[in-house]
Scaffold this motif. Structure first.
Motif, PDB file in Angstrom:
ATOM      1  N   ASP B 239       0.814  -1.208   0.000  1.00  6.70           N
ATOM      2  CA  ASP B 239       0.000   0.000   0.000  1.00  6.70           C
ATOM      3  C   ASP B 239       0.857   1.270   0.000  1.00  6.70           C
ATOM      4  O   ASP B 239       1.878   1.356   0.687  1.00  6.70           O
ATOM      5  CB  ASP B 239      -0.873  -0.043   1.265  1.00  6.70           C
ATOM      6  CG  ASP B 239      -1.713   1.203   1.395  1.00  6.70           C
ATOM      7  OD1 ASP B 239      -2.624   1.369   0.572  1.00  6.70           O
ATOM      8  OD2 ASP B 239      -1.420   2.011   2.310  1.00  6.70           O
ATOM      9  N   SER B 272      -4.504   8.194  -7.475  1.00  9.18           N
ATOM     10  CA  SER B 272      -5.252   7.298  -6.589  1.00  9.18           C
ATOM     11  C   SER B 272      -6.758   7.474  -6.743  1.00  9.18           C
ATOM     12  O   SER B 272      -7.534   6.615  -6.360  1.00  9.18           O
ATOM     13  CB  SER B 272      -4.855   7.541  -5.132  1.00  9.18           C
ATOM     14  OG  SER B 272      -5.186   8.879  -4.793  1.00  9.18           O
ATOM     15  N   ARG B 278      -4.050  -0.051  -8.601  1.00 11.23           N
ATOM     16  CA  ARG B 278      -2.957   0.553  -7.823  1.00 11.23           C
ATOM     17  C   ARG B 278      -1.704  -0.304  -7.733  1.00 11.23           C
ATOM     18  O   ARG B 278      -0.654   0.162  -7.316  1.00 11.23           O
ATOM     19  CB  ARG B 278      -3.438   0.888  -6.418  1.00 11.23           C
ATOM     20  CG  ARG B 278      -4.483   1.972  -6.454  1.00 11.23           C
ATOM     21  CD  ARG B 278      -4.838   2.481  -5.104  1.00 11.23           C
ATOM     22  NE  ARG B 278      -6.072   3.255  -5.211  1.00 11.23           N
ATOM     23  CZ  ARG B 278      -6.604   3.904  -4.210  1.00 11.23           C
ATOM     24  NH1 ARG B 278      -6.030   3.867  -3.011  1.00 11.23           N
ATOM     25  NH2 ARG B 278      -7.707   4.582  -4.383  1.00 11.23           N
TER      26      ARG B 278
END
Lengths: 447, 447
Positions: B239, B272, B278
Motif C-alpha cells: 500500500d 489514486s 494501484r
C-alpha cells in the motif's frame, strides 16, 4: 571562426534551428490530417486483403543502383556506413519490394498482395511543392498475370478516393501494348525508339502539341506524325460500349493493339458489374507513364477540379519484377497514392489543432485530482479530453481552448468539487451549463 | 573481378538479395501486428489530446551532434549530401523535437502535447535483439512544470498497456531529486560524481550487488556504501500510504529528498482517484535512467512475466529541453514506448497471414465479374474479402486459403452463377453451405 556548416547565433552560442532544403516538418494539424488519410487508405487496402510489409529505409547501395535509372543514381543519398559498406536511402518502395520478394521467396505464397506506406528520399533539385523526402503508399498484386488483378487495382484506387472523401476524380487507363502497337504501325520497331516516342508523347500536356510534333518529326515522316498523334490522343468521353466499337478497327492493325485493347475490355467487363460510378474511369491513349518498367495496363488519377496538380495515384503492370535478384519471372501490377500531393489539395477549414474535444480547467491545485477523474470518465466514453495542467488566470486557460479549438470547456471550482458536479461551456455557442452530473455531461457531448 | 561491396551470384550475374546487418524486413503477419499496436497507442495518445507531429529522418548534422552524448556521436549515420552539407539520420526523436519547438515557437501554444511515431538510426554494434533502425513512439507534455503532467504521463502509459492487452505490468517511478538527495546525504555533491554514482547504481540488476559495492567503494567509504545501497534499493511493495509513512523520515535528510518524495506523493494523489489498478505503479529508488537530461520524476515499465526483456516504456521530466537552440527555458515530461520490444514479447498464435476473412474462388474466367461483385458487397458490409485472381485447380486455390488463413471460402461455379447464389465453406469446421444468397452469407459471416 565559424564552421561553414554550423549556423549559430554568435552572441549566444546557440544553433539556429532549421531543416534541410527539400525536407519539412509537419505541425499537428497537418500531421493529424495526414495520419487520418493514411489510416483511411490502409483500411481500404486491408479490406481487399492487401497486407502491410516493412523494409528498412537504408539498403546496400548495389541493391538500389542496379535497377534504378541514371537519373535516380544521381539523386540517390549514398554514403559509407560505420563498417565501410556502401549504403543508400531508398528512393522508392518498388526496388526494395523486388529485393524483399526474392529474399523471402520461400516464405511467400503467390499471388502476394502487399501494401507499404513509407518515406523515400530523392536528392532532386529543390522545387516548389517537390520534396526530397516524401511518403509513398504503394499497393501491389504480385505473381499473377491475370487481368482480374489489373481490374482490382482500379477498384482499389476508386474505393480509396471515395473513402478519402474525393468525389470528382478520373482514373485514366491505357495499355503499354496499345502504345507499342501504335508505334509499330508507324514503323517504329526498336524498343529504344518506342521508349523515346512514348517519352515525347507523355509530355504533351506539359509542352503542348506543336513541340511534340516537332520532336517526333525527327524520328517519323511528317504525315505520319499527325496521324500518329491523332491516334495517341484518343480518349474515351462517353459510354464505354460505344467507345470500344469506335476504336475496334485498331485491333486489325496489329496484334499488340488487338491484345492491348482486349485487355482493357476485360478490365471493363469486370468493373462494369460493380457499383462504381462509370464516369470515374476512362481510356486515354496519351497516358504513357514515365518509368521504363511498365509492360501492360497503366493508370493515372487526376482530380477533376485540380488537373494541374498532376496524378495523385499512378501505376501499372510490370513483368519480371525481381530480374536483378532472381531468374524467376514474377509479374505484378500495382499503384502508388501520392499522399503528400493529395494532402496539399485538400482545404483544411477546421481550426482544430487538437484531437481533444474537451478541455478541463481548474481554479485551484486541489481540483486536479477531481479533474483527472472526470477526464478519465470522459475518455472511457470515447470523448477525447485534455486537462489544463496548470493553475492560471481563467482567461488564459480559455484562450488556450480557443486557439487549440476545443469544442467544450469544463470548469472546475470549489462549488463543483463540493457538489460533485461540473460546469460545461459550449465554445461555439458560448452557452454555459452549470450543475451537470458527469453522466449528463457525457450525454450532452454524445448528442 | 568482383567489387567487394557487390554480392552477386557469379553464374547468373544476379545480385544476392540481402538486408544490412542490424536492419530487418517485416513480413505481413509481423508488420500487421506492429501496425495494429501503433494504431492502438496513437488512439490512446489522441484520447488525451496529444497530437502527432512529423520531422524529417535526415537533419543537419550539427543539430543532432550538439545535444548528443559522445556515445551517440560514434553511432550517428553521418555523411555529406549532394550539396556537400553535413547531414545525419536522426538517432532519437527528442533532439528533433527540441529543434522543432524552437523553429516553430511562434506557431506553438504552450503547454504543447505531441506524440511522434517514427524510426531512428543508431550504428551500434550488432547484437541479438538490438537493431540499428527501430521505431520509437514518443509522447511528451512540453512547456509546463506542473506535477499534474507527470501524473498524466503515467496514466497514458497505463492506458496504453491496457489498450495493448497487456495486463501484467509494473510502472516503476522514481525522482532524480531523490537520488540527488541520497547522494548529497552521503557527501557526494558534484553533479559529475552524482552522475557516476547513478550510472553505477543503475546497473545493479545487470551486474549484481557485489560489483556495484566494489565500484562505489572507490568513491565513498565502505560503511556508507552499504547504507547508501540500502536506501537506493527501497521499493514500494504494498500500500502506498504505508510506504510513504515508512519513508517519511528521509524528508528530514535534506531538501532534495523532501521535494523529490513530495512530488511523487502529489502524483499519487492524482492517480489514486482514478480507476487505475494501484498495483501497477510503484516507487523504486533504484531506477535512475541512463540518459543525463532527466531532472525530475523518471519512469520505467516492465512486464511482470518477462522482466528480462527490460523496460518497454521509459521516460521522465527534463528541464531546458531546447537549450541548444534557444534561451527560453522549456520544461517537459514524456516517455517512449519501445514498440519493437513489445512486439517481440507478444505471442503470435494466429496463423492468419491476411487481413481478408473470405477468399472467393472461381472455376472459370467468366465467373470473375460475378465474383468481384460479391466481393464488393462483402467489403461494403465490412467483411474484408479477397478474390483469387486466376483460374486454377480448386485444390491449389483451397491450399492458398489454408496457408493464408482465410476463415471462409466462397466457391463460384456455373450453378452459382445461374442461380445468383454462392457456396460458402467454413475453413475451420469444414462445413459447406450451398445455395446461399449474398445477403444470407453476409448474415452468417457477421454472426
Amino acid at each position: 571562426m565559424q564552421d561553414n556548416q554550423t549556423k549559430s547565433n554568435k552572441d549566444t552560442n546557440k544553433i539556429t534551428p532549421r531543416t534541410l532544403s527539400g525536407f519539412k516538418d509537419r505541425l499537428p494539424k497537418e500531421a493529424m490530417a495526414k495520419s487520418k488519410l493514411l489510416s483511411i487508405v490502409s483500411k481500404v487496402f486491408e479490406n481487399f486483403g492487401f497486407m502491410p510489409i516493412e523494409t528498412p529505409h537504408l539498403e546496400y547501395a548495389d541493391i538500389l543502383i542496379k535497377q534504378g535509372s541514371d537519373e535516380i543514381q544521381k539523386e540517390l543519398y549514398k554514403f559509407k556506413d560505420h563498417g565501410n559498406r556502401d549504403v543508400a536511402l531508398r528512393f522508392d518502395q518498388t526496388v526494395p519490394l523486388a529485393r524483399f520478394i526474392s529474399q523471402h521467396r520461400n516464405k511467400i505464397d503467390l499471388p502476394f498482395k502487399r501494401y507499404a506506406i513509407g518515406n523515400v528520399f530523392r536528392g532532386e533539385r529543390a522545387q516548389k511543392g517537390r520534396y526530397r523526402e516524401f511518403t509513398q503508399c504503394d499497393f501491389d498484386f504480385i505473381g499473377s498475370s491475370s487481368i482480374a488483378c489489373d481490374a482490382e487495382i482500379i477498384q482499389v484506387i476508386y474505393e480509396s478516393m471515395i473513402a478519402l472523401g474525393i468525389e470528382e476524380f478520373t482514373i485514366w487507363l491505357n495499355n503499354r501494348k496499345i502504345l507499342n502497337g501504335i508505334c509499330k504501325y508507324f514503323g517504329i520497331l526498336k524498343d529504344n525508339d518506342i521508349s523515346n516516342i512514348l517519352r515525347i508523347i507523355d509530355k504533351i500536356e506539359k509542352i503542348g502539341e506543336n513541340e511534340v510534333i516537332e520532336e517526333l518529326s525527327k524520328m517519323i515522316d511528317k504525315n505520319s506524325v499527325k496521324k500518329m498523334l491523332e491516334i495517341a490522343s484518343i480518349k474515351q468521353n462517353g459510354d464505354s460500349t460505344e467507345f470500344f466499337n469506335e476504336i475496334s478497327y485498331l485491333k486489325d492493325w496489329n496484334n499488340d493493339l488487338k491484345t492491348g485493347i482486349e485487355e482493357i475490355e476485360s478490365v471493363y467487363e469486370i468493373l462494369s458489374n460493380l457499383q462504381m460510378d462509370r464516369d470515374t474511369y476512362r481510356v486515354n491513349f496519351s497516358i504513357a507513364r514515365g518509368l521504363g518498367y511498365y509492360t501492360g495496363v497503366v493508370y493515372e488519377t487526376t482530380l477533376n477540379t485540380q488537373r494541374g496538380l498532376g496524378s495523385v495515384c499512378s501505376g501499372g503492370r510490370y513483368d519480371n519484377l525481381a530480374r536483378s535478384f532472381s531468374s524467376e519471372n514474377i509479374s505484378g501490377v500495382g499503384a502508388s497514392i501520392g499522399i503528400d500531393r493529395l494532402l496539399s489539395s485538400m482545404e483544411t477549414n477546421s481550426k482544430r489543432q487538437t484531437s481533444a474535444r474537451v478541455l478541463i480547467i481548474c481554479m485551484n491545485k486541489n481540483h486536479f485530482s477531481y479533474a483527472y477523474k472526470i477526464a478519465e470518465t470522459f475518455r472511457r466514453s470515447e470523448i477525447p479530453t485534455e486537462v489544463y495542467p496548470e493553475i492560471n488566470k481563467i482567461k488564459k486557460q480559455f484562450s488556450y481552448a480557443n486557439s487549440k479549438g476545443h469544442e467544450f470547456v469544463v470548469v472546475i471550482g470549489d462549488d463543483e468539487l463540493q457538489t460533485n458536479e461540473i460546469t460545461l461551456k459550449n465554445m461555439t455557442s458560448g452557452m454555459q451549463m452549470k450543475g451537470l452530473s458527469t453522466l449528463k455531461a457525457i450525454q450532452l457531448l454524445k448528442e
